[in-house]
Motif scaffolding. Structure first.
Motif, PDB file in Angstrom:
ATOM      1  N   SER A  74      -6.479   1.936  14.389  1.00 43.28           N
ATOM      2  CA  SER A  74      -7.796   1.346  14.599  1.00 43.28           C
ATOM      3  C   SER A  74      -7.777   0.601  15.930  1.00 43.28           C
ATOM      4  CB  SER A  74      -8.117   0.375  13.464  1.00 43.28           C
ATOM      5  OG  SER A  74      -9.091  -0.554  13.884  1.00 43.28           O
ATOM      6  N   SER A 122      -0.252   0.274  12.576  1.00 47.61           N
ATOM      7  CA  SER A 122      -1.010   1.293  11.860  1.00 47.61           C
ATOM      8  C   SER A 122      -0.466   1.423  10.452  1.00 47.61           C
ATOM      9  CB  SER A 122      -0.926   2.624  12.596  1.00 47.61           C
ATOM     10  OG  SER A 122      -1.716   3.581  11.925  1.00 47.61           O
ATOM     11  N   GLU A 123      -1.136   0.761   9.513  1.00 44.20           N
ATOM     12  CA  GLU A 123      -0.684   0.853   8.122  1.00 44.20           C
ATOM     13  C   GLU A 123      -1.174   2.133   7.460  1.00 44.20           C
ATOM     14  OE1 GLU A 123      -1.776  -2.723   6.023  1.00 44.20           O
ATOM     15  OE2 GLU A 123       0.268  -3.473   6.238  1.00 44.20           O
ATOM     16  N   VAL A 124      -2.327   2.652   7.941  1.00 39.17           N
ATOM     17  CA  VAL A 124      -2.871   3.858   7.300  1.00 39.17           C
ATOM     18  C   VAL A 124      -2.217   5.126   7.825  1.00 39.17           C
ATOM     19  CG1 VAL A 124      -5.092   2.909   6.601  1.00 39.17           C
ATOM     20  CG2 VAL A 124      -4.793   3.773   8.933  1.00 39.17           C
ATOM     21  N   TYR A 125      -1.678   5.054   9.047  1.00 36.31           N
ATOM     22  CA  TYR A 125      -0.936   6.179   9.582  1.00 36.31           C
ATOM     23  C   TYR A 125       0.438   5.645   9.983  1.00 36.31           C
ATOM     24  CZ  TYR A 125      -0.458  10.814  11.538  1.00 36.31           C
ATOM     25  OH  TYR A 125      -0.043  12.106  11.755  1.00 36.31           O
ATOM     26  N   SER A 138       3.729  11.872   4.689  1.00 37.64           N
ATOM     27  CA  SER A 138       3.094  10.982   5.658  1.00 37.64           C
ATOM     28  C   SER A 138       4.125  10.584   6.706  1.00 37.64           C
ATOM     29  CB  SER A 138       2.588   9.741   4.935  1.00 37.64           C
ATOM     30  OG  SER A 138       2.291   8.717   5.850  1.00 37.64           O
ATOM     31  N   ILE A 180       0.852  -1.199   0.000  1.00 33.69           N
ATOM     32  CA  ILE A 180       0.000   0.000   0.000  1.00 33.69           C
ATOM     33  C   ILE A 180       0.882   1.241   0.000  1.00 33.69           C
ATOM     34  CG2 ILE A 180      -2.030  -0.983   1.185  1.00 33.69           C
ATOM     35  CD1 ILE A 180      -0.872   0.280   3.784  1.00 33.69           C
ATOM     36  N   ARG A 211       0.710   5.545   1.103  1.00 36.30           N
ATOM     37  CA  ARG A 211      -0.084   6.621   1.703  1.00 36.30           C
ATOM     38  C   ARG A 211       0.165   7.896   0.910  1.00 36.30           C
ATOM     39  NH1 ARG A 211       3.034   5.733   7.066  1.00 36.30           N
ATOM     40  NH2 ARG A 211       2.463   3.578   7.561  1.00 36.30           N
TER      41      ARG A 211
END
Lengths: 330, 330
Positions: A107, A94-97, A63, A57, A59
């Motif tokens: 999460s 935390s992969e999204v942040y 980031s 992924i 971002r």
């Protein structure tokens, strides 16, 4: 509370040269997320791929770097699961942040409350490696394999797997490329170690994998090694590639596929987790709580301050087998 | 009846140079086997691998060459299935014995009585390609793929697959390497043809496979083409390698495995057949009887006499796309 924080920021996907220590906004959280004051954050092979833009992924940039760490939950969203974490010390993914910052968000589903006896350091390496190793044991059992072949055998993950395998009655055949790595594994009880730089490598691996009944392999390397390992395994074996330490190309022998019922597939922990039920994940977390910090102890080689992130990454990349490198906000 | 017969014999596993036309004993049969007077025998890519010793099985040498053909059953073993074939004209596969001879033997289970309208020539190519193509359609449906990507798209098998796909509501995306091959496919109704020597190849294949929902590929080539094709397919796709026309090495991109849930496995018709129930095999034979010789017509380019086997193989190997080459005992 302040609006901004210090962080190691990824400005461009160009390796360490794309990193800049600087200031950014403290993240906002959703109802199922928690805000975490970071105590320690880890550097994993996945982070190196991420920095170069080659992870699964991406971002939006800039980031915060990093994916894993340990900290205290100082604010939560409104969901029940999130609120239960308020004030708790947690390990998180935390992969999204990112995690290389003073504060981060995750999460609530990817946080785990740490038992008191687990240090911040062990908490910061709690998720990625132990969870991957546990998933590997589970997959090997599903494939009814009596043993596991593991390349990068002396890596932090490889060492955890040796211990976990023993607890679970699965032999682990560790493939290393240096005698000193073999020695490292022997010290923690590794019994089946094969050196890929030895001329007898393929024969030895063939004999061991047939004798011990290893029909699964977890391969962190890729390149030509993958084909050699796959050829040595018994007919019908499955090789799971989970890392690209040897580069972005994997070479295999076609007749292993066509005539020997062997197959090659990927293993990506983040993706695997999504295929598991909540029940299975809770049971996995339960096993992790029992083992991590006691039987599963990850070696930490050095801790850097957040403003030294570039040095820390270089130190880690150059000496992966000597242990994990951590970052601490000061 | 005579004790000996003429045959193309494999003396050593060294390609065509290991073949010698000569005399050998007419084979003895077991209770479940039949003795066949051969009318015509085919040459398949598997035979080329077999001759060089690179096929999935080896026979003790000297051995008769070939694996597939058509003939009349002139004697049978005592089993019921065998006796039912007495006097019948059959298509057969014989991996344990060869087909390039005046007489051969085969298991009664791998013979199929030919309808009158099917010629000896079509009978001699009845099993390997049509059965493989039918298996591919079945596998694609099991994988819930809406389309199939096929390399060596203009091969005899590739051409059968185009027709079978149409009958079964599955789009077939044929990968070819020459414009004349694309033309061949268009003439038989091929609609989705991509040329691997075009600079836009990977982009075109990506667009087509995503548009048509192709998440399975059957690859006869190997080498670098496999990696390029796998990269173009949607996430989660499975590539089945069934041939080694491009050589013995297959190269793939590691991140397709690790991050894109793609996998690569083998497809070997002989092995696949063993995983099917008798019921499934009878239903497969039923479909074949309906299609072969009518919708499924394999192009035959040339017929040689058994004493010209070496010439025949060389002719076939040099012009695979122009059609099947057959051998006839005189």
């Amino acid at each position: 509370m302040a609006q901004t924080m210090k962080a190691a920021l990824i400005k461009t996907y160009s390796g360490v040269s794309g990193i800049e220590f600087g200031e950014t906004l403290i993240p906002q959280i959703d109802s199922n997320e928690v805000l975490i004051k970071v105590h320690a954050a880890s550097i994993n092979p996945a982070d190196l791929l991420f920095l170069s833009g080659n992870y699964g992924i991406k971002r939006a940039l800039p980031s915060v770097g990093g994916m894993e760490g340990c900290g205290t939950v100082i604010a939560t969203g409104n969901s029940l699961v999130a609120r239960m974490l308020k004030g708790k010390r947690v390990a998180f993914v935390s992969e999204v942040y990112g995690s290389w910052s003073e504060y981060t968000k995750a999460s609530a589903m990817t946080c785990m409350v740490l038992p008191d006896h687990v240090s911040d350091e062990q908490g910061a390496v709690f998720f990625v490696n132990p969870a991957s190793a546990m998933a590997m044991v589970k997959i090997a059992k599903q494939h009814k394999s009596k043993a596991i072949v593991q390349t990068a055998g002396a890596s932090a993950l490889g060492r955890i797997l040796v211990k976990l395998g023993r607890e679970n009655g699965l032999a682990v055949i560790s493939v290393v490329r240096k005698d000193e790595h073999a020695q490292l594994l022997r010290e923690i009880g590794g019994q089946h170690i094969v050196n890929s730089s030895s001329p007898a490598f393929e024969d030895e691996l063939r004999r061991k994998s047939h004798d011990l009944g290893a029909t699964v392999c977890f391969d962190a390397i890729g390149g030509d090694l993958t084909g050699t390992v796959l050829s040595a395994l018994p007919d019908g074996s499955t090789l799971f590639q989970y890392g690209l330490l040897g580069g972005s190309t994997t070479t295999i022998n076609a007749d292993d596929l066509v005539f020997r019922r062997k197959r090659i597939t990927g293993f990506w922990a983040s993706d695997w987790v999504k295929t598991q039920s909540i029940f299975e994940l809770l049971s996995l977390q339960g096993s992790m709580k029992k083992s991590v910090g006691s039987q599963i102890q990850t070696e930490i080689s050095q801790t850097f301050s957040l403003c030294q992130t570039v040095d820390a990454i270089q130190q880690y990349a150059a000496n992966m087998t000597s242990g994990k490198v951590l970052l601490r906000p000061v």
